[in-house]
Structures are given as structure tokens and as C-alpha cells.
Design a protein around this motif. Structure first.
Motif, PDB file in Angstrom:
ATOM      1  N   CYS A 176       0.888  -1.180  -0.068  1.00 28.46           N
ATOM      2  CA  CYS A 176       0.039   0.195  -0.020  1.00 28.46           C
ATOM      3  C   CYS A 176       0.903   1.162   0.085  1.00 28.46           C
ATOM      4  O   CYS A 176       1.889   1.344   0.857  1.00 28.46           O
ATOM      5  N   PRO A 177       0.674   2.343  -0.816  1.00 31.02           N
ATOM      6  CA  PRO A 177       1.563   3.479  -0.941  1.00 31.02           C
ATOM      7  C   PRO A 177       1.060   4.459   0.169  1.00 31.02           C
ATOM      8  O   PRO A 177       1.962   5.462   0.211  1.00 31.02           O
ATOM      9  N   ASP A 178       0.163   4.251   1.115  1.00 33.24           N
ATOM     10  CA  ASP A 178      -0.275   5.139   1.926  1.00 33.24           C
ATOM     11  C   ASP A 178       0.477   5.267   3.122  1.00 33.24           C
ATOM     12  O   ASP A 178       0.771   4.129   3.907  1.00 33.24           O
ATOM     13  N   PRO A 179       1.143   6.406   3.353  1.00 32.43           N
ATOM     14  CA  PRO A 179       2.053   6.532   4.538  1.00 32.43           C
ATOM     15  C   PRO A 179       1.489   6.456   5.868  1.00 32.43           C
ATOM     16  O   PRO A 179       1.878   5.642   7.043  1.00 32.43           O
ATOM     17  N   LYS A 180       0.058   6.829   5.957  1.00 36.62           N
ATOM     18  CA  LYS A 180      -0.712   6.388   7.340  1.00 36.62           C
ATOM     19  C   LYS A 180      -0.880   5.024   7.474  1.00 36.62           C
ATOM     20  O   LYS A 180      -0.978   4.547   8.683  1.00 36.62           O
ATOM     21  N   VAL A 181      -0.954   3.904   6.486  1.00 39.83           N
ATOM     22  CA  VAL A 181      -1.121   2.924   6.504  1.00 39.83           C
ATOM     23  C   VAL A 181       0.266   2.218   7.178  1.00 39.83           C
ATOM     24  O   VAL A 181       0.354   1.293   8.027  1.00 39.83           O
ATOM     25  N   HIS A 182       1.357   2.710   6.657  1.00 33.53           N
ATOM     26  CA  HIS A 182       2.709   1.933   7.297  1.00 33.53           C
ATOM     27  C   HIS A 182       2.675   2.535   8.487  1.00 33.53           C
ATOM     28  O   HIS A 182       3.323   1.737   9.477  1.00 33.53           O
ATOM     29  N   GLU A 183       2.265   3.727   9.036  1.00 31.21           N
ATOM     30  CA  GLU A 183       2.300   4.145  10.612  1.00 31.21           C
ATOM     31  C   GLU A 183       1.490   3.204  11.093  1.00 31.21           C
ATOM     32  O   GLU A 183       1.732   2.660  12.620  1.00 31.21           O
ATOM     33  N   ILE A 184       0.380   2.931  10.801  1.00 32.76           N
ATOM     34  CA  ILE A 184      -0.774   1.987  11.601  1.00 32.76           C
ATOM     35  C   ILE A 184       0.134   0.313  11.663  1.00 32.76           C
ATOM     36  O   ILE A 184       0.076  -0.053  12.712  1.00 32.76           O
ATOM     37  N   ALA A 185       0.593  -0.046  10.581  1.00 29.92           N
ATOM     38  CA  ALA A 185       1.267  -1.402  10.774  1.00 29.92           C
ATOM     39  C   ALA A 185       2.564  -1.180  11.788  1.00 29.92           C
ATOM     40  O   ALA A 185       2.488  -2.074  12.661  1.00 29.92           O
ATOM     41  N   TYR A 186       3.310  -0.034  11.617  1.00 24.28           N
ATOM     42  CA  TYR A 186       4.413   0.023  12.346  1.00 24.28           C
ATOM     43  C   TYR A 186       4.027  -0.025  13.891  1.00 24.28           C
ATOM     44  O   TYR A 186       4.448  -0.731  14.902  1.00 24.28           O
TER      45      TYR A 186
ATOM     46  N   LYS B  43       4.984  -2.669  17.028  1.00 20.71           N
ATOM     47  CA  LYS B  43       5.525  -2.005  17.909  1.00 20.71           C
ATOM     48  C   LYS B  43       4.707  -2.400  19.385  1.00 20.71           C
ATOM     49  O   LYS B  43       5.420  -2.960  20.332  1.00 20.71           O
ATOM     50  N   ASN B  44       3.502  -2.096  19.529  1.00 21.35           N
ATOM     51  CA  ASN B  44       2.696  -2.147  20.639  1.00 21.35           C
ATOM     52  C   ASN B  44       2.655  -3.929  21.045  1.00 21.35           C
ATOM     53  O   ASN B  44       2.743  -4.376  22.342  1.00 21.35           O
TER      54      ASN B  44
ATOM     55  N   TYR C  28      -0.712  -5.707  33.739  1.00 23.22           N
ATOM     56  CA  TYR C  28      -1.728  -4.693  33.388  1.00 23.22           C
ATOM     57  C   TYR C  28      -1.032  -3.882  32.299  1.00 23.22           C
ATOM     58  O   TYR C  28      -1.689  -3.244  31.533  1.00 23.22           O
ATOM     59  N   LEU C  29       0.149  -3.596  32.424  1.00 23.07           N
ATOM     60  CA  LEU C  29       1.098  -2.767  31.401  1.00 23.07           C
ATOM     61  C   LEU C  29       0.906  -3.032  30.142  1.00 23.07           C
ATOM     62  O   LEU C  29       0.707  -2.734  28.851  1.00 23.07           O
ATOM     63  N   ALA C  30       1.057  -4.739  29.868  1.00 18.13           N
ATOM     64  CA  ALA C  30       0.949  -5.357  28.663  1.00 18.13           C
ATOM     65  C   ALA C  30      -0.457  -5.159  28.027  1.00 18.13           C
ATOM     66  O   ALA C  30      -0.540  -5.104  26.796  1.00 18.13           O
ATOM     67  N   GLN C  31      -1.453  -5.309  29.014  1.00 19.68           N
ATOM     68  CA  GLN C  31      -2.640  -5.016  28.580  1.00 19.68           C
ATOM     69  C   GLN C  31      -2.893  -3.854  27.715  1.00 19.68           C
ATOM     70  O   GLN C  31      -3.619  -3.787  26.674  1.00 19.68           O
ATOM     71  N   ARG C  32      -2.535  -2.628  28.160  1.00 19.84           N
ATOM     72  CA  ARG C  32      -2.530  -1.495  27.739  1.00 19.84           C
ATOM     73  C   ARG C  32      -1.742  -1.520  26.505  1.00 19.84           C
ATOM     74  O   ARG C  32      -2.376  -0.889  25.357  1.00 19.84           O
TER      75      ARG C  32
ATOM     76  N   ALA D  60      -3.517  -0.504  22.892  1.00 13.23           N
ATOM     77  CA  ALA D  60      -3.175   0.353  21.685  1.00 13.23           C
ATOM     78  C   ALA D  60      -2.821  -0.300  20.564  1.00 13.23           C
ATOM     79  O   ALA D  60      -3.218   0.572  19.625  1.00 13.23           O
ATOM     80  N   ALA D  61      -2.535  -1.425  20.589  1.00 17.20           N
ATOM     81  CA  ALA D  61      -2.189  -2.139  19.085  1.00 17.20           C
ATOM     82  C   ALA D  61      -3.634  -2.303  18.504  1.00 17.20           C
ATOM     83  O   ALA D  61      -3.773  -2.172  17.370  1.00 17.20           O
ATOM     84  N   THR D  62      -4.619  -2.627  19.491  1.00 17.26           N
ATOM     85  CA  THR D  62      -6.046  -2.852  18.632  1.00 17.26           C
ATOM     86  C   THR D  62      -6.616  -1.772  18.109  1.00 17.26           C
ATOM     87  O   THR D  62      -7.278  -1.605  17.000  1.00 17.26           O
ATOM     88  N   ARG D  63      -6.336  -0.549  18.848  1.00 17.99           N
ATOM     89  CA  ARG D  63      -6.907   0.667  18.233  1.00 17.99           C
ATOM     90  C   ARG D  63      -5.954   1.009  16.935  1.00 17.99           C
ATOM     91  O   ARG D  63      -6.890   1.346  16.217  1.00 17.99           O
ATOM     92  N   GLU D  64      -4.939   0.601  16.829  1.00 16.32           N
ATOM     93  CA  GLU D  64      -4.480   0.971  15.543  1.00 16.32           C
ATOM     94  C   GLU D  64      -4.778   0.263  14.275  1.00 16.32           C
ATOM     95  O   GLU D  64      -5.247   0.398  13.279  1.00 16.32           O
ATOM     96  N   ILE D  65      -4.967  -1.131  14.717  1.00 17.79           N
ATOM     97  CA  ILE D  65      -5.181  -2.017  13.600  1.00 17.79           C
ATOM     98  C   ILE D  65      -6.535  -1.782  13.054  1.00 17.79           C
ATOM     99  O   ILE D  65      -7.115  -2.109  11.847  1.00 17.79           O
ATOM    100  N   ARG D  66      -7.443  -1.268  14.144  1.00 13.28           N
ATOM    101  CA  ARG D  66      -8.949  -1.281  13.650  1.00 13.28           C
ATOM    102  C   ARG D  66      -9.153   0.036  12.777  1.00 13.28           C
ATOM    103  O   ARG D  66     -10.229   0.135  12.129  1.00 13.28           O
ATOM    104  N   LYS D  67      -8.014   0.564  12.503  1.00 17.25           N
ATOM    105  CA  LYS D  67      -8.095   1.856  11.627  1.00 17.25           C
ATOM    106  C   LYS D  67      -8.146   1.449  10.036  1.00 17.25           C
ATOM    107  O   LYS D  67      -8.342   2.224   9.117  1.00 17.25           O
TER     108      LYS D  67
END
Length: 463
Positions: A331-341, A345-346, A426-430, A434-441
Motif C-alpha cells: 500500500c502506498p499510503d504512509p498512514k497505513v505504514h504508520e498503522i502497521a508499525y 511495536k505495541n 496490566y501494562l502489557a494489556q494497555r 493500543a495495538a488494537t486501536r491502531e489495527i482497527r483503523k
């Protein structure tokens, strides 16, 4: 979609259960468990007397609010920038953590909380009424099942990349690529590739170059394990002896170098300079992370930041940059690259946090490597750093890297008497949230949902 709106979209029919079983919003017992299907369901965790010697107390009352969101249970957590501070020290005799469910007489031990919701979410639809159709097995996407097609012959293809005439070197390179590994990282990579391809042009196929990234990720990961085992003088990995124990440290280092060089050749074959730049960053981060691990910080706040940075470079960077690489290819969209990254990361940081928890909670046979290994190596991981806030006397032990006789045993005892394990979980859950919020985009797809459920699997794993 907000948690409230997502809940409102669900059918509001209550399950048909007897009155003694019903809570405020309605509940239905799962086999051997009770689970509450409720909006704003609150689980209150508190230290209570009468705990067993092996239990770890929370030390304070911690409220966890669970919400129904987009077809799954999630917990609303504070921002990642603020780590919850533990409560007062708990005496050993009062170290059992029990959960009291609001408006329920039932109690559960703390480690079972996540299991309850996992079973509730993935219980077969035959056990639930029609109103729970959104959480049936039809909604659940098994990441390993979805990724199996693209990971077929993965290890055979890796062995082709490691083609070498020297019999001993070949045997060493093939030792960990025996097909018995979880292939966790390649599986994330191919699922991310499909999710990004579908998001971009609805293509459901993984490109050959994207699959090559999955192969390269597994090769880099394995080479890092070989080198780590040499540095740590480890004697077991994945339930069997390490390369350095069988062939010696010198040959093990050379084998790790050879695997990295073969991964570099495969990377160059992709022919994309951007991808080369992204994935070579992983190798740099691995080295920098190893140097970070050799040091420590006197200041408590700097020490935790130091730990998280090391965790990212040694573990999460590989997942984050591999996900970013396949998103660039698809995908050429930089926003998608950031979502994947950000997703990688999370998830990667959460994975390592749970790994650090398992060093205190899992037996050696089940984990595939010795427990308390980090303490014996002089490393202060998440559970230790959280425990240090309740037991300041651990600071001196951390700074001398648990080198004095009895330090390891005392530190182990302090961690189990503190809420270090729970706070790290608990920290791992958070991070997983955060990962879930990203991938749902990304656009909805089975692969996207599988990546969402993968975050739950990271939290639930026991080895």
C-alpha cells in the motif's frame, strides 16, 4: 466506534436464565465458570487475607472496567504515558489476590480474570442464547489458521536460503529451523500483509516479496536467539540444548552470523531500497538493545524508561519494522505504514512484558527455558522494577545486578510478595489495547480481526 455506541448496536435481549444466576444486566454461566455480559462490567481486585505462599498480592484495590467493543470484550485503560503506581506493601500472609465481582457472591483468583473473559468471548455459540451471536465462533478468526496457507513450507524455504556445503555448519543452521517453532513473527507479517492489501485494493493474496519479509523476519529472530544464548551462556532454548552448549560458543557465534548474512542476501533480492533500509534498522536495534541490557540507571524513573527502550529494540523493533515493510510493499499510503508499525511495536512490547512475567510464573519445562533466568543474569525486568517501588531495598540489588549470594532468592521473594507481576501484566494489556486501536483503523477483513485477537493470545500465552 466508541465503546458506548458499539454496545448500543448489540441486541438488547437478555439471556433466559434463572433469577439467582442473573446479575444487574443479565448473565449466563459457562461450563465451570460464570461470566457477566454487561455494559460497564466492573471487576474489583483487592488483596485479601488467607493467600497461599505462592500467590502474589496486588497491595491495593484496582478497578478494571470491561466494555463490549466491536464484537469483543475490552478494558478501558488509562493512557500509555502514565504507569499505575502500586499500592502499599502487602505482608506475605496477606498476599493472595482475589477478585470480587460487583453484585456477585462468586470470587475468582486474579490470574483467572483474563481466562474468564477469553472463555466467555470464545465459547461456542451453542452455549449461548441468540443475543450473543456477535461473539460466536463465526466472529472469531484464528490467526494461525488464516496464516497457515502463506506459511506452508516456511522452514523448508529458510533452509534453501541457508544452503551451504559445510556439513557441520548446515547442521547448526538447521537446528532451530526444525518446523517445531510457533512462527509467531512470520504469522503476524503475513496477516498484516493481507490486511494492508485488502485495505488498499481488496487484494487477498500475499505478494512474493511480502512473504520474503516473513522469512527474513524469522531468520533475523533466530540469529538473535543464537547470539543471545552465547552472551547469556544459556543451556536450553525451545525445550532443547542451545547451539553453544552442543557446538561451543565460537561456532555458535559464526552460525548466528551466517544466518544473518543469508537473511541480508534474501533482503537484497527483494530489490527495494526502502525495504532494505527498514529491515536493516532491526539489526541495528538488536545490537543497541543488547548494549542497553548491559547497563542500568540509578534513577528509578529513568530505569523504567531504559527497560522499555531495551524491550523495544530487542523484541518489538523486529515485529514493528517487518509489519511496516509489508505495508510499504502492499500500500502506498504512509498512514497505513504508520498503522502497521504502531501495531507491531505495541504487540512486540506486550509480548516481551508477558515473557518477563512468565519468568516468574511458568515452570521451566513448560516455558522451554529456565525460570528466574533474568534475575540470574542480573537483569531487572518489569516485575522486578514494579516490586522495587514497594520494596526499596531492592534498589541496591538491582545496581549490583543481583551479584551477592542470596540476591536472586530475595528478589524472587520480593516480586512474589509485591504486585509486580500484576502491574506488568496490566501494562502489557494497555499496549495490546493500543495495538488494537491502531489495527482497527484498517478496512474490516478476517485478517484484521485475526490481528485483533492475536493481542488477546499474547496476553493469554503461558509459554
Amino acid at each position: 466506534m466508541s465503546a458506548d455506541r458499539a454496545f448500543q448496536s448489540r441486541p438488547r435481549t437478555r439471556p433466559e436464565v434463572s433469577r439467582p444466576q442473573r446479575g444487574r444486566w443479565g448473565a449466563r454461566p459457562a461450563p465451570g465458570r460464570r461470566a457477566v455480559a454487561a455494559r460497564g462490567f466492573r471487576v474489583r481486585v483487592a488483596a485479601v487475607p488467607g493467600g497461599g505462599a505462592g500467590a502474589a498480592g496486588l497491595g491495593d484495590t484496582m478497578a478494571l472496567r470491561w466494555w463490549w467493543r466491536s464484537g469483543s470484550w475490552c478494558r478501558r485503560a488509562p493512557p500509555l504515558g502514565s504507569v499505575p503506581s502500586p499500592g502499599p506493601r502487602v505482608p506475605p500472609a496477606h498476599s493472595a489476590a482475589m477478585c470480587h465481582i460487583t453484585q456477585r457472591s462468586s470470587t475468582f483468583s486474579f490470574p483467572k480474570i483474563c481466562s474468564i473473559f477469553w472463555r466467555f468471548h470464545h465459547t461456542s455459540s451453542s452455549h449461548w442464547c441468540s443475543c450473543s451471536k456477535t461473539i460466536s465462533d463465526e466472529k472469531y478468526q484464528d490467526p494461525f489458521q488464516l496464516g497457515r496457507k502463506d506459511l506452508k513450507n516456511l522452514y523448508e524455504d529458510i533452509k534453501k536460503e541457508l544452503l551451504v556445503s559445510a556439513a557441520e555448519l548446515k547442521e547448526m543452521c538447521d537446528y532451530y529451523f526444525d518446523g517445531k517453532g510457533k512462527a509467531f513473527r512470520p504469522m503476524i507479517v503475513v496477516l498484516m500483509a493481507r490486511a494492508c492489501n485488502i485495505h488498499h485494493n481488496n487484494s487477498k493474496e500475499v505478494q512474493a516479496s511480502q512473504r520474503s519479509v516473513a522469512i527474513i523476519a524469522e531468520m533475523i529472530h533466530t540469529a538473535s536467539l543464537v547470539h543471545d544464548d552465547v552472551i547469556d551462556d544459556a543451556n536450553s532454548r525451545r525445550g532443547k540444548r542451545t547451539l553453544n552448549q552442543i557446538w561451543g560458543e565460537r561456532k555458535a557465534v559464526l552460525a548466528g552470523d551466517f544466518i544473518l548474512s543469508a537473511a541480508s542476501v534474501a533482503l537484497a533480492r527483494i530489490g527495494n531500497t526502502t525495504i532494505i533500509s527498514v529491515l536493516t534498522q532491526v539489526i541495528e536495534d538488536l545490537v543497541r538493545g543488547e548494549f542497553l541490557q548491559l547497563g542500568s540507571k540509578e534513577n528509578e524513573n529513568e530505569r523504567f524508561a531504559h527497560y522499555l527502550e531495551k524491550t523495544f529494540k530487542k523484541t518489538a523493533s523486529l515485529i514493528a519494522n517487518s509489519c511496516k515493510a509489508v505495508s510499504i510493499l502492499g500500500c502506498p499510503d504512509p498512514k497505513v505504514h504508520e498503522i502497521a508499525y504502531q501495531y507491531g511495536k505495541n504487540v512486540g512490547i506486550a509480548f516481551q512484558l508477558i515473557d518477563d512475567v512468565l519468568d516468574f510464573t511458568s515452570c521451566a519445562d513448560h516455558l522451554g527455558k529456565p525460570t528466574a533466568a533474568d534475575l540470574k543474569l542480573g537483569l531487572a525486568t518489569g516485575p522486578v522494577l514494579f516490586a522495587c517501588r514497594q520494596f526499596p531495598e531492592m534498589n541496591a540489588m538491582i545496581m549490583r545486578r543481583f551479584s551477592k549470594p542470596g540476591d536472586v532468592e530475595r528478589a524472587w521473594k520480593y516480586v512474589l510478595q509485591s504486585d509486580g507481576v500484576q502491574q506488568t501484566t496490566y501494562l502489557a494489556q494497555r499496549y495490546c489495547h493500543a495495538a488494537t486501536r491502531e489495527i482497527r483503523k484498517l478496512r474490516p477483513s478476517p485478517e484484521r480481526e485475526a490481528l485483533v485477537h492475536l493481542t488477546e493470545m499474547v496476553l493469554m500465552r503461558d509459554k
